[in-house]
Design a protein around this motif. Sequence first.
Motif, PDB file in Angstrom:
ATOM      1  N   THR A  82      31.760  70.323  39.761  1.00  0.00           N
ATOM      2  CA  THR A  82      31.401  70.340  38.340  1.00  0.00           C
ATOM      3  C   THR A  82      32.596  69.941  37.485  1.00  0.00           C
ATOM      4  N   VAL A  83      33.784  70.413  37.839  1.00  0.00           N
ATOM      5  CA  VAL A  83      35.016  70.037  37.152  1.00  0.00           C
ATOM      6  C   VAL A  83      35.971  69.472  38.187  1.00  0.00           C
ATOM      7  N   GLY A  84      36.353  68.208  38.014  1.00  0.00           N
ATOM      8  CA  GLY A  84      37.244  67.562  38.972  1.00  0.00           C
ATOM      9  C   GLY A  84      36.480  66.754  39.998  1.00  0.00           C
ATOM     10  N   PRO A  85      37.001  65.578  40.374  1.00  0.00           N
ATOM     11  CA  PRO A  85      36.318  64.714  41.340  1.00  0.00           C
ATOM     12  C   PRO A  85      36.354  65.284  42.754  1.00  0.00           C
ATOM     13  N   VAL A  86      35.601  64.618  43.637  1.00  0.00           N
ATOM     14  CA  VAL A  86      35.537  65.040  45.036  1.00  0.00           C
ATOM     15  C   VAL A  86      36.778  64.506  45.755  1.00  0.00           C
ATOM     16  N   LEU A  87      37.807  65.363  45.811  1.00  0.00           N
ATOM     17  CA  LEU A  87      39.077  65.021  46.436  1.00  0.00           C
ATOM     18  C   LEU A  87      39.580  66.223  47.220  1.00  0.00           C
ATOM     19  N   LEU A  88      40.457  65.966  48.175  1.00  0.00           N
ATOM     20  CA  LEU A  88      40.991  67.046  49.004  1.00  0.00           C
ATOM     21  C   LEU A  88      41.675  68.121  48.155  1.00  0.00           C
ATOM     22  N   GLU A  89      42.436  67.684  47.132  1.00  0.00           N
ATOM     23  CA  GLU A  89      43.179  68.663  46.337  1.00  0.00           C
ATOM     24  C   GLU A  89      42.279  69.564  45.496  1.00  0.00           C
ATOM     25  N   ASN A  90      40.994  69.203  45.387  1.00  0.00           N
ATOM     26  CA  ASN A  90      40.063  70.039  44.636  1.00  0.00           C
ATOM     27  C   ASN A  90      39.207  70.938  45.529  1.00  0.00           C
ATOM     28  N   CYS A  91      39.477  70.934  46.815  1.00  0.00           N
ATOM     29  CA  CYS A  91      38.727  71.789  47.738  1.00  0.00           C
ATOM     30  C   CYS A  91      39.295  73.205  47.736  1.00  0.00           C
ATOM     31  N   HIS A  92      38.415  74.173  47.717  1.00  0.00           N
ATOM     32  CA  HIS A  92      38.795  75.577  47.866  1.00  0.00           C
ATOM     33  C   HIS A  92      38.763  75.908  49.374  1.00  0.00           C
ATOM     34  N   PRO A  93      39.380  76.988  49.803  1.00  0.00           N
ATOM     35  CA  PRO A  93      40.194  77.916  49.023  1.00  0.00           C
ATOM     36  C   PRO A  93      41.581  77.357  48.743  1.00  0.00           C
ATOM     37  N   PHE A  94      42.132  77.792  47.597  1.00  0.00           N
ATOM     38  CA  PHE A  94      43.489  77.446  47.215  1.00  0.00           C
ATOM     39  C   PHE A  94      44.436  78.533  47.716  1.00  0.00           C
ATOM     40  N   GLN A  95      45.695  78.168  47.907  1.00  0.00           N
ATOM     41  CA  GLN A  95      46.663  79.155  48.383  1.00  0.00           C
ATOM     42  C   GLN A  95      47.970  79.035  47.607  1.00  0.00           C
ATOM     43  N   ARG A  96      48.615  80.180  47.397  1.00  0.00           N
ATOM     44  CA  ARG A  96      49.922  80.257  46.747  1.00  0.00           C
ATOM     45  C   ARG A  96      50.710  81.394  47.392  1.00  0.00           C
ATOM     46  N   GLU A  97      52.022  81.369  47.207  1.00  0.00           N
ATOM     47  CA  GLU A  97      52.888  82.464  47.689  1.00  0.00           C
ATOM     48  C   GLU A  97      53.274  83.353  46.526  1.00  0.00           C
ATOM     49  N   LEU A  98      53.234  84.664  46.747  1.00  0.00           N
ATOM     50  CA  LEU A  98      53.702  85.639  45.775  1.00  0.00           C
ATOM     51  C   LEU A  98      54.186  86.873  46.522  1.00  0.00           C
ATOM     52  N   TRP A  99      55.405  87.335  46.184  1.00  0.00           N
ATOM     53  CA  TRP A  99      56.006  88.519  46.811  1.00  0.00           C
ATOM     54  C   TRP A  99      56.108  88.374  48.329  1.00  0.00           C
ATOM     55  N   GLY A 100      56.335  87.156  48.796  1.00  0.00           N
ATOM     56  CA  GLY A 100      56.503  86.946  50.222  1.00  0.00           C
ATOM     57  C   GLY A 100      55.227  87.003  51.030  1.00  0.00           C
ATOM     58  N   ARG A 101      54.080  86.885  50.358  1.00  0.00           N
ATOM     59  CA  ARG A 101      52.785  86.865  51.052  1.00  0.00           C
ATOM     60  C   ARG A 101      51.987  85.662  50.575  1.00  0.00           C
ATOM     61  N   THR A 102      51.148  85.139  51.442  1.00  0.00           N
ATOM     62  CA  THR A 102      50.217  84.080  51.080  1.00  0.00           C
ATOM     63  C   THR A 102      48.998  84.703  50.410  1.00  0.00           C
ATOM     64  N   TRP A 103      48.589  84.120  49.277  1.00  0.00           N
ATOM     65  CA  TRP A 103      47.375  84.529  48.577  1.00  0.00           C
ATOM     66  C   TRP A 103      46.375  83.377  48.640  1.00  0.00           C
ATOM     67  N   VAL A 104      45.115  83.719  48.874  1.00  0.00           N
ATOM     68  CA  VAL A 104      44.054  82.716  49.006  1.00  0.00           C
ATOM     69  C   VAL A 104      42.932  83.070  48.032  1.00  0.00           C
ATOM     70  N   PHE A 105      42.362  82.048  47.395  1.00  0.00           N
ATOM     71  CA  PHE A 105      41.392  82.255  46.319  1.00  0.00           C
ATOM     72  C   PHE A 105      40.296  81.194  46.399  1.00  0.00           C
ATOM     73  N   ALA A 106      39.058  81.618  46.128  1.00  0.00           N
ATOM     74  CA  ALA A 106      37.935  80.678  46.015  1.00  0.00           C
ATOM     75  C   ALA A 106      37.033  81.157  44.890  1.00  0.00           C
ATOM     76  N   HIS A 107      36.391  80.209  44.197  1.00  0.00           N
ATOM     77  CA  HIS A 107      35.628  80.513  42.988  1.00  0.00           C
ATOM     78  C   HIS A 107      34.294  79.770  43.002  1.00  0.00           C
ATOM     79  N   ASN A 108      33.288  80.444  42.532  1.00  0.00           N
ATOM     80  CA  ASN A 108      31.957  79.872  42.327  1.00  0.00           C
ATOM     81  C   ASN A 108      31.596  80.079  40.869  1.00  0.00           C
ATOM     82  N   GLY A 109      31.334  78.983  40.141  1.00  0.00           N
ATOM     83  CA  GLY A 109      30.936  79.096  38.742  1.00  0.00           C
ATOM     84  C   GLY A 109      31.597  78.025  37.894  1.00  0.00           C
ATOM     85  N   ASP A 110      31.364  78.091  36.607  1.00  0.00           N
ATOM     86  CA  ASP A 110      31.923  77.135  35.648  1.00  0.00           C
ATOM     87  C   ASP A 110      32.629  77.900  34.537  1.00  0.00           C
TER      88      ASP A 110
END
Length: 261
Positions: A82-110
Amino acid sequence: MCQLLGMNCNTPTDVTFSFAGFAQRGGRTDHHADGWGIAFFEGRGARVFLDPGAAADSPIAELIRRYPIKSKNVIAHIRKATVGPVLLENCHPFQRELWGRTWVFAHNGDLKDYHPRLHGHFHPVGDTDSERAFCWLMQELAKSHASLPPVAELTRTLAELLPRVARHGSFNMLLSNGQALWAHASTKLCYIVRQHPFARARLQDEDLAINFAEHTTPRDRVAVVATTPLTCDEAWTPFAPGELAVFVDGALQALELQSFR
């Protein structure tokens, strides 16, 4: 809308049964064919697979179905762009590092006109409103705590932050740092906790059934969260709009289950 799948367990468990049905929603039993991804936590790290193609036809998805990767926390997502083209960088789940741990996130909605101010370490790689929301959450968590707090304290902080995102639209999401699985529903999300005595279950999206009693021990406990029920013969519990839940070791933490509207 996209499709979400989360699993939280008290012992490393494979997600092959649930994923077999879930993957069919990526272009076969549903029209969500704009990419997919799945993350398996291993200690503080996560093994992440992403594919901008349809999950139902993806060779990577077939690998996941046949390769029983065991994990205590899993997050998967099937995208309808819905927002953003169909590209690898727009695929969920996304991941980031915080406090020495990997965090993973996925979202459904607009999220409508959602452009939070990002001024710290966290910035999106792709173009989605989802990744912007994730970066903002990570930024605000980092501002709220100097180091990794207990799960209960993280839940209280998320309870304050999530409504600030949800007011921009539909915000069904899954989040994990390998210690717990947080789930928030704006519109549609449900869960089931499987534990002894285990029974049989049949998938909604594929002609496949399993007798969990043959693959578990009496001590095992598994919580599964999905956009809609994955099986047709189990009692799934729907989330109320605005509800936040946290699962630890396959159990719903009742004291942390609250409704925020």
